[in-house]
Design a protein around this motif. Structure first.
Motif, PDB file in Angstrom:
ATOM      1  N   ARG A 182       0.797  -1.216   0.000  1.00  9.24           N
ATOM      2  CA  ARG A 182       0.000   0.000   0.000  1.00  9.24           C
ATOM      3  C   ARG A 182       0.837   1.276   0.000  1.00  9.24           C
ATOM      4  NH1 ARG A 182      -5.403  -0.496   1.287  1.00  9.24           N
ATOM      5  NH2 ARG A 182      -5.130   1.706   0.886  1.00  9.24           N
ATOM      6  N   SER A 183       2.131   1.103   0.193  1.00  6.45           N
ATOM      7  CA  SER A 183       3.032   2.260   0.239  1.00  6.45           C
ATOM      8  C   SER A 183       2.616   3.269   1.299  1.00  6.45           C
ATOM      9  CB  SER A 183       3.105   2.929  -1.139  1.00  6.45           C
ATOM     10  OG  SER A 183       4.083   3.929  -1.116  1.00  6.45           O
ATOM     11  N   GLU A 184       2.184   2.764   2.456  1.00  6.31           N
ATOM     12  CA  GLU A 184       1.844   3.645   3.567  1.00  6.31           C
ATOM     13  C   GLU A 184       2.488   3.086   4.826  1.00  6.31           C
ATOM     14  OE1 GLU A 184      -2.416   4.075   3.945  1.00  6.31           O
ATOM     15  OE2 GLU A 184      -2.470   4.424   1.783  1.00  6.31           O
ATOM     16  N   PRO A 185       2.892   3.976   5.724  1.00  2.00           N
ATOM     17  CA  PRO A 185       3.478   3.468   6.968  1.00  2.00           C
ATOM     18  C   PRO A 185       2.433   2.719   7.779  1.00  2.00           C
ATOM     19  CG  PRO A 185       3.685   5.862   6.805  1.00  2.00           C
ATOM     20  CD  PRO A 185       2.805   5.427   5.701  1.00  2.00           C
ATOM     21  N   ALA A 186       2.872   1.763   8.567  1.00  2.00           N
ATOM     22  CA  ALA A 186       1.952   1.056   9.449  1.00  2.00           C
ATOM     23  C   ALA A 186       2.750   0.460  10.584  1.00  2.00           C
ATOM     24  CB  ALA A 186       1.216  -0.044   8.684  1.00  2.00           C
ATOM     25  N   GLY A 187       2.022  -0.054  11.576  1.00  2.00           N
ATOM     26  CA  GLY A 187       2.671  -0.702  12.699  1.00  2.00           C
ATOM     27  C   GLY A 187       2.594   0.171  13.936  1.00  2.00           C
ATOM     28  N   ALA A 188       3.449  -0.139  14.895  1.00  6.17           N
ATOM     29  CA  ALA A 188       3.441   0.554  16.176  1.00  6.17           C
ATOM     30  C   ALA A 188       3.461   2.065  15.973  1.00  6.17           C
ATOM     31  CB  ALA A 188       4.650   0.120  16.988  1.00  6.17           C
ATOM     32  N   THR A 189       2.753   2.772  16.805  1.00  6.63           N
ATOM     33  CA  THR A 189       2.623   4.239  16.840  1.00  6.63           C
ATOM     34  C   THR A 189       1.831   4.809  15.655  1.00  6.63           C
ATOM     35  OG1 THR A 189       4.566   4.993  15.599  1.00  6.63           O
ATOM     36  CG2 THR A 189       4.925   4.439  17.907  1.00  6.63           C
ATOM     37  N   THR A 190       1.324   3.962  14.747  1.00  5.26           N
ATOM     38  CA  THR A 190       0.473   4.491  13.684  1.00  5.26           C
ATOM     39  C   THR A 190      -0.963   4.020  13.919  1.00  5.26           C
ATOM     40  OG1 THR A 190       0.669   2.602  12.219  1.00  5.26           O
ATOM     41  CG2 THR A 190       2.382   4.268  12.054  1.00  5.26           C
ATOM     42  N   ASP A 191      -1.858   4.426  13.051  1.00  5.04           N
ATOM     43  CA  ASP A 191      -3.247   4.018  13.180  1.00  5.04           C
ATOM     44  C   ASP A 191      -3.520   2.691  12.494  1.00  5.04           C
ATOM     45  OD1 ASP A 191      -3.973   6.141  14.628  1.00  5.04           O
ATOM     46  OD2 ASP A 191      -4.725   7.330  12.947  1.00  5.04           O
ATOM     47  N   THR A 192      -2.564   2.272  11.682  1.00  2.00           N
ATOM     48  CA  THR A 192      -2.773   1.039  10.945  1.00  2.00           C
ATOM     49  C   THR A 192      -1.948  -0.066  11.572  1.00  2.00           C
ATOM     50  OG1 THR A 192      -3.115   2.310   8.954  1.00  2.00           O
ATOM     51  CG2 THR A 192      -2.626  -0.010   8.662  1.00  2.00           C
ATOM     52  N   LEU A 193      -2.626  -1.161  11.877  1.00  2.00           N
ATOM     53  CA  LEU A 193      -1.968  -2.308  12.498  1.00  2.00           C
ATOM     54  C   LEU A 193      -1.096  -1.879  13.678  1.00  2.00           C
ATOM     55  CD1 LEU A 193      -0.975  -3.693   9.043  1.00  2.00           C
ATOM     56  CD2 LEU A 193      -2.658  -4.775  10.501  1.00  2.00           C
ATOM     57  N   PRO A 194      -1.658  -1.119  14.606  1.00  2.00           N
ATOM     58  CA  PRO A 194      -0.836  -0.565  15.682  1.00  2.00           C
ATOM     59  C   PRO A 194      -0.330  -1.614  16.666  1.00  2.00           C
ATOM     60  CG  PRO A 194      -3.141  -0.054  16.046  1.00  2.00           C
ATOM     61  CD  PRO A 194      -3.065  -0.729  14.715  1.00  2.00           C
ATOM     62  N   PHE A 195      -0.913  -2.821  16.607  1.00  2.00           N
ATOM     63  CA  PHE A 195      -0.489  -3.852  17.549  1.00  2.00           C
ATOM     64  C   PHE A 195       0.872  -4.425  17.172  1.00  2.00           C
ATOM     65  CE2 PHE A 195      -3.111  -5.585  14.212  1.00  2.00           C
ATOM     66  CZ  PHE A 195      -2.257  -6.520  13.663  1.00  2.00           C
ATOM     67  N   ALA A 196       1.357  -4.096  15.965  1.00  4.27           N
ATOM     68  CA  ALA A 196       2.608  -4.694  15.507  1.00  4.27           C
ATOM     69  C   ALA A 196       3.756  -4.279  16.413  1.00  4.27           C
ATOM     70  CB  ALA A 196       2.901  -4.264  14.072  1.00  4.27           C
ATOM     71  N   GLN A 197       4.768  -5.131  16.429  1.00  3.84           N
ATOM     72  CA  GLN A 197       5.931  -4.876  17.281  1.00  3.84           C
ATOM     73  C   GLN A 197       6.739  -3.707  16.747  1.00  3.84           C
ATOM     74  OE1 GLN A 197       8.093  -8.549  17.492  1.00  3.84           O
ATOM     75  NE2 GLN A 197       9.256  -7.748  19.214  1.00  3.84           N
ATOM     76  N   GLY A 198       6.854  -3.630  15.446  1.00  2.49           N
ATOM     77  CA  GLY A 198       7.704  -2.617  14.835  1.00  2.49           C
ATOM     78  C   GLY A 198       6.894  -1.574  14.085  1.00  2.49           C
ATOM     79  N   LEU A 199       7.599  -0.489  13.775  1.00  3.93           N
ATOM     80  CA  LEU A 199       7.006   0.538  12.921  1.00  3.93           C
ATOM     81  C   LEU A 199       7.607   0.335  11.537  1.00  3.93           C
ATOM     82  CD1 LEU A 199       5.675   3.300  12.225  1.00  3.93           C
ATOM     83  CD2 LEU A 199       7.680   4.389  13.216  1.00  3.93           C
ATOM     84  N   TYR A 200       6.751   0.233  10.516  1.00  2.00           N
ATOM     85  CA  TYR A 200       7.247  -0.056   9.169  1.00  2.00           C
ATOM     86  C   TYR A 200       6.991   1.117   8.250  1.00  2.00           C
ATOM     87  CZ  TYR A 200       7.610  -4.667  11.061  1.00  2.00           C
ATOM     88  OH  TYR A 200       7.956  -5.716  11.857  1.00  2.00           O
TER      89      TYR A 200
END
Lengths: 233, 909
Positions: free
Chosen positions: B589-607
């Protein structure tokens, strides 16, 4: 070739076009021809018709040409001339070492083939009639009885190994002798890998028996295979 | 809008392109239709389902993705016969939530999907924090979406709603989604009717209704919301009208390039300013920037105030604004210089809440800004709430440094002692002694800060009074007149210590910024100097993990666009399937996701996506124990700057690879073309000669005389021979090029090789004299004999072909301990003057070779063979005319000449 005796030649080759031109040209030269398209049939013909010489293509559809030679040599000494495509030096050497007498690279001219055929047939007749004691080619003459070697009527001194080599080549004059065959003959069966010694000796021998050693006329190199001493006059 | 910008009344090409691109994207994207209303109960869901039903009846593939559970019976009747996607049950902290099942919907891929409540916040554990993100993903997948929305959920009116209705709405939707919807249908009923419906319990279940209607469903509220909804819809219509006018190039005011800037600070009402800026920007179709100025004082702000700034900046980004943090001691100057640099036409700032006294005393930032703003309009906006908010008086508890106080004591004691000495022994006036005391206080203030400085000033005045003011060694009555001294001392101490403090903080901030800049610069420099992909990945990983003190992974896509780890810092956690899934999502999707974002925030890392100019090059993941680390937009921006550098570097290498491949392809293409033309020419020419001669013999063989017949036959054999040579060359080249050819090295006397070559020429009937000069004791060559013969044959072939029949050809050889040199020379026309070595190029044919046969492979084969023997071959023109080829081979025997014993005994061993 004598008019009364027409040598029988067996051609084992899977290409009909080659059969065709061989039969035309060899029959014109006074040979009778048997054609065989497969290795198995070729062996059968060799056993039943006892030809005077066999022309064998290495790339047969049903068997390896080298195996053909090995099987044939189990019961027959009929001379064999290999014809094979270029770039298969190793196969040629293997076939020669297995007992084939000479080879030709495709494409070849009929003249060449006839010369080779003559050489092997002559050996056959010579063996039956007893070897001629004197070999001469151009300015070179070798008396095999007195071991006297002359170039342009000047006596040449050869080392024992050089002489042995030359004598072996004279026995097979006009035909190719592989490196292995020469090595075995001169230094025994154990030193078959040291081909460069052989090259050095051949080189030395050329210095003595060739009028122009850098452009040899008598002792010729068959690249990747071995040597050939020009057929005697 | 300034006049000078008004001349842009036609769409410029870039904007047209952007619109075409946007439309193209829209055509592959699904269409979004929002059923929009002032509040719950107006009939949005009903209208949506009714329309969906119509579509289904028209034969469209319709799926009900999510319908609110509190659906009314009439509405429920509409669902009959439509396919309904089962809820996804999510368990969170013991409670079960019914949620929309995004993956199931994507897998089902209907033409149209209905999803209620666009502004809904998803339960924790789902991919996206917000339902609108689910909807965006559906649209991207090409699925059309019908959804519903209440006006109070729009982010930009959130504050107005709160102000008018007193109800804080937590579920908000970025306005951009609403604005970019393909279609908005307003569902409107009069407020009275709605209140009636609520009373009848048609909207919520009965027990909720009373409480809600008391709070929310009163006429005043509903009228206000209705107005908002109508106005927002009208704005949209207006915007569409504007687009239409632009498309049809109706002369109309054109959006200007100038921007709106909003100044945000730690005040809670800053969010309001941001929303106001957003509304103004939308109305003016302008870009907008939220600016925060980091002053040395900012470091003194309490953590919650800092957090508020961060939140406000994030809100601004969320609402579609740019954010920037400036730093400097003079906020007004910083703001204005940035504003001028960015072509800002309007600045929005909050109305100050300071007392008039304070304003008089130290001036107001707003006044300052207005005074210095020049051509920029300044909008001062009333701060609704947080009026009582004061600039933080709270300062971080000074760490009590006893060394400082000890030094204060020591310095005071020293100045007092010096004072005693100067005054009592040397008779120097006590006013001068006071200067020495002042000096001491300033020293303490400069070196140790405020506390020790105050202590030193008090002690100094006391000491001064006690030691050098009469009556000596007592705090006499006259001490009273030194109150002023004390005040001046204290003031000096405070000023010095404050200045020092500020300076050191500024220094600290400057250093921090410099560190960041330097870090970024170092990364850029190191990346620029690196040509290999793997090294670039390593460099990026190392820099990011060092600068941000975190663990890093970089993932790059394979042929099928599946990500695989390309580099990682040593302690980066192993990515499980889930983390990998998040990274893959980011890549797709070419969008950030992961920890500290609104998308897939449960992830361990920020991508973060590695975005480069030609699309996404990969994904960078960061892991840090402190998740808050990247919620600071500035830090995130810095990280993004790093990521961009890495992305560009990766892309650069990819482009270089591609260019290399393209070059190789072109080269291969060229060779293939030359080969094809060469093969077709060089095989057809002899073939047509053979066919021609043969057919002549076949058809009129009897009628031609013997001499002609022989001539024709000679042609056939010659041409066949030529074809053979050609094919052999091609085969040799193929064998050499494929790299499968291993030379079978054996020791050869060069004479033998040369002899064999000459024998071949003799057999072919060559009459030319070739002079050979090789010493009889020439060392043995460790070569593949037949291959070296081939080299000499090709060289001699050329010499024979290109030189007159009478000119001499020679082969010479020399040897020293290191190398063997073989020269093949002629006295022909020579080689191209500018670069003789060009003759080794594949398919090279000299201008003079047009009359000659050959495909320009012979010399290439020579070079390949010689290089296979670790030797070199060079071509040059001889002095006095003619060409010379020089082959240099390593001398493996290490002897300049061959020594050979005639005694064969050593061979037998």
């Amino acid at each position: 070739m004598s008019a009364e005796y027409k040598p029988l030649v067996l051609v084992v080759e899977d290409e009909p076009a080659i059969h065709k031109f061989l039969s035309v040209s060899l029959e014109a030269q006074g040979c009778r021809l048997i054609s065989s398209m497969t290795g198995k049939d070729g062996l059968l013909q060799a056993a039943t018709r006892t030809p005077d010489a066999i022309i064998l293509d290495l790339g047969l559809p049903d068997m390896d040409g080298i195996d053909f030679v090995r099987q044939l040599r189990g019961w027959s000494q009929t001379p064999v001339i290999i014809i094979s495509a270029r770039g298969r030096e190793l196969d040629k050497v293997a076939a020669l070492d297995a007992g084939a007498d000479d080879y030709l690279t495709k494409p070849f001219s009929v003249g060449e083939l006839q010369a080779r055929l003559r050489a092997v047939l002559r050996r056959r007749t010579a063996q039956s009639a007893g070897d001629s004691p004197i070999y001469t080619v151009g300015e070179l003459s070798v008396d095999l009885v007195s071991r006297n070697v002359k170039l342009a009527d000047k006596e040449i001194h050869l080392t024992p190994n050089e002489y042995r080599m030359l004598a072996y080549l004279i026995q097979h004059a006009g035909r190719v002798v592989t490196h292995q065959q020469l090595l075995k003959e001169i230094w025994g069966p154990d030193s078959t890998q040291e081909t460069h010694y052989l090259r050095v000796y051949v080189n030395q021998l050329r210095q003595k028996i060739e009028p122009t050693p850098t452009q040899p006329k008598y002792l010729l190199t068959e690249p990747g295979v071995g040597y050939r001493l020009a057929a005697g006059d | 809008m300034s006049d000078d910008l008004r001349e842009h009344d036609r769409p410029n090409p870039d904007e047209l392109l952007a619109r075409v691109a946007a439309e193209e994207q829209k055509s592959t994207r699904g269409r979004l239709k929002i059923f929009f209303g002032m509040s719950a109960g107006v009939g949005k869901t009903y209208a949506m389902l009714e329309e969906a039903r119509k579509r289904a009846e028209e034969g469209m593939n319709v799926l009900i993705g999510y319908a609110e559970p509190h659906i009314r019976p009439e509405t429920e009747a509409l669902l009959l016969g439509l396919e309904i996607l089962p809820y996804k049950i999510v368990e969170y902290k013991g409670a079960k939530f019914k949620e929309f099942d995004l993956d199931a919907a994507l897998a089902r891929k209907p033409t149209l999907i209905c999803i209620d409540e666009l502004a809904h916040s998803n339960a924790a554990g789902l991919r996206h924090a917000k339902r609108y993100q689910d909807v965006l993903e559906l649209l991207d997948a090409g699925i059309n979406v019908y959804t519903t929305l209440n006006v109070q959920h729009l982010e930009s009116v959130n504050d107005i709603v709160e102000r008018t209705s007193g109800v804080k709405v937590h579920e908000t939707l970025p306005d951009i989604i609403f604005e970019q919807a393909d279609d908005v249908q307003l569902i409107d009923i009069p407020p009275e009717k709605l209140i009636e419906r609520v009373r009848e319990g048609k909207i919520y279940q009965q027990h909720d209704a009373d409480q809600l209607s008391r709070q929310f469903f009163n006429k005043g509220n509903l009228s206000a919301l209705r107005e908002l909804a109508l106005r927002r819809t009208a704005d949209r219509v207006d915007a569409q009208m504007e687009d239409f006018r632009r498309d049809n190039a109706v002369k109309s005011p054109w959006p200007t390039a100038d921007r709106i800037m909003v100044c945000v600070g730690p005040s809670p009402s800053s969010a309001q300013l941001v929303r106001a800026a957003r509304r103004m920007a939308t109305a003016l179709k302008a870009q907008w920037i939220a600016v925060n100025v980091e002053t040395p004082k900012a470091a003194e702000l309490p953590a919650d105030a800092r957090e508020r700034i961060i939140q406000t900046l994030r809100l601004a980004e969320h609402l579609g604004g740019q954010t920037i943090t400036l730093s400097g001691t003079q906020p007004v100057e910083e703001i204005l210089s940035y504003a001028r640099a960015k072509n800002v036409a309007r600045i929005i700032i909050g109305k100050p809440s300071h007392s008039r006294f304070r304003e008089r005393l130290i001036g107001s930032m707003v006044d300052d800004l207005i005074r210095k703003s020049g051509g920029i309009d300044v909008y001062v906006i009333r701060e609704e709430k947080g009026v009582d908010f004061k600039q933080p008086r709270h300062r971080p508890m000074p760490t009590v440094r006893f060394t400082g106080y000890a030094w204060a004591l020591g310095v005071t004691a020293a100045t007092a002692s010096l004072g005693i000495f100067l005054h009592h022994r040397l008779g120097i006036a006590n006013s001068n002694v006071l200067m020495i005391d002042l000096m001491g206080v300033m020293l303490v203030g400069w070196r140790y800060g405020r506390g020790p400085a105050i202590l030193a000033s008090v002690l100094s005045v006391l000491g001064f009074n006690y030691t050098v003011v009469e009556p000596y060694y007592s705090f006499g009555l006259s001490g009273g007149q030194y109150v002023i001294t004390l005040i001046v001392m204290l003031a000096t101490a405070l000023m010095i210590s404050t200045l020092t403090n500020r300076l050191s903080r500024q220094g600290e901030m400057a250093r921090r910024r410099q560190r960041r800049t330097v870090a970024l610069l170092e990364l850029a420099r190191e990346l620029a100097a690196t040509p290999e992909k793997s090294r670039i990945i390593d460099i990026a990983v190392r820099h990011v993990s060092q600068v941000f003190d975190c663990q890093v992974v970089i993932l790059l896509p394979d042929q099928d666009r599946r990500l695989a780890s390309a580099g990682r810092s040593s302690e980066a956690p192993d990515m499980d399937e889930k983390e990998h899934g998040v990274a893959q999502w980011v890549f797709d999707r070419s969008e950030p996701a992961g920890a500290t974002t609104d998308t897939l925030p449960f992830a361990q890392g920020l991508y973060l996506p590695l975005r480069a100019s030609r699309g996404i090059a990969g994904v960078l993941g960061v892991y840090t124990p402190k998740t808050a680390d990247f919620s600071d937009p500035e830090r995130l921006h810095l990280l993004e700057a790093f990521v961009n550098q890495a992305a560009l570097a990766v892309e650069r290498v990819a482009l270089a690879d591609e260019a290399q491949r393209a070059w190789e392809r072109a080269e291969a293409e060229f060779i293939r073309n030359t080969l094809l033309s060469s093969v077709s020419h060089d095989l057809r020419t002899p073939l047509s000669a053979i066919t021609g001669s043969a057919t002549t013999l076949l058809e009129s063989g009897e009628s031609v005389d013997v001499a002609t017949r022989r001539e024709l036959l000679r042609t056939i054999t010659d041409e066949a021979e030529h074809m053979e040579r050609f094919i052999n060359n091609l085969l040799d080249m193929t064998r050499l090029e494929s790299g499968g050819l291993q030379p079978r090295l054996e020791l050869y006397p060069l004479q033998e090789i040369v002899a064999s070559v000459l024998e071949r020429f003799r057999q072919k009937g060559t009459r030319r004299n070739i002079e050979v000069k090789i010493r009889t004791d020439f060392p043995l060559l460790s070569v593949d004999g037949p291959l070296v013969e081939q080299v000499l044959i090709n060289l001699l072939d050329n010499a024979l072909e290109y030189t007159p029949a009478t000119s001499p050809i020679s082969i010479e050889a020399q040897a020293d301990e290191k190398q063997i040199i073989i020269r093949v020379a002629d006295r022909g026309p020579g080689l191209p003057k500018e670069d003789p070595n060009r003759v080794f190029q594949k398919f090279y044919r000299s201008s003079t070779s047009a009359n000659h046969r050959g495909i320009g492979l012979g010399l290439t084969i020579c070079r390949s063979i010689v290089e296979l023997h670790k030797g070199t071959i060079q071509a040059c023109n001889r002095a006095g005319g003619g060409a010379e080829f020089i082959i240099t081979l390593p001398n493996s025997s290490g002897r300049a000449a061959l020594q050979i014993s005639d005694n064969p005994s050593h061979i037998q061993s």
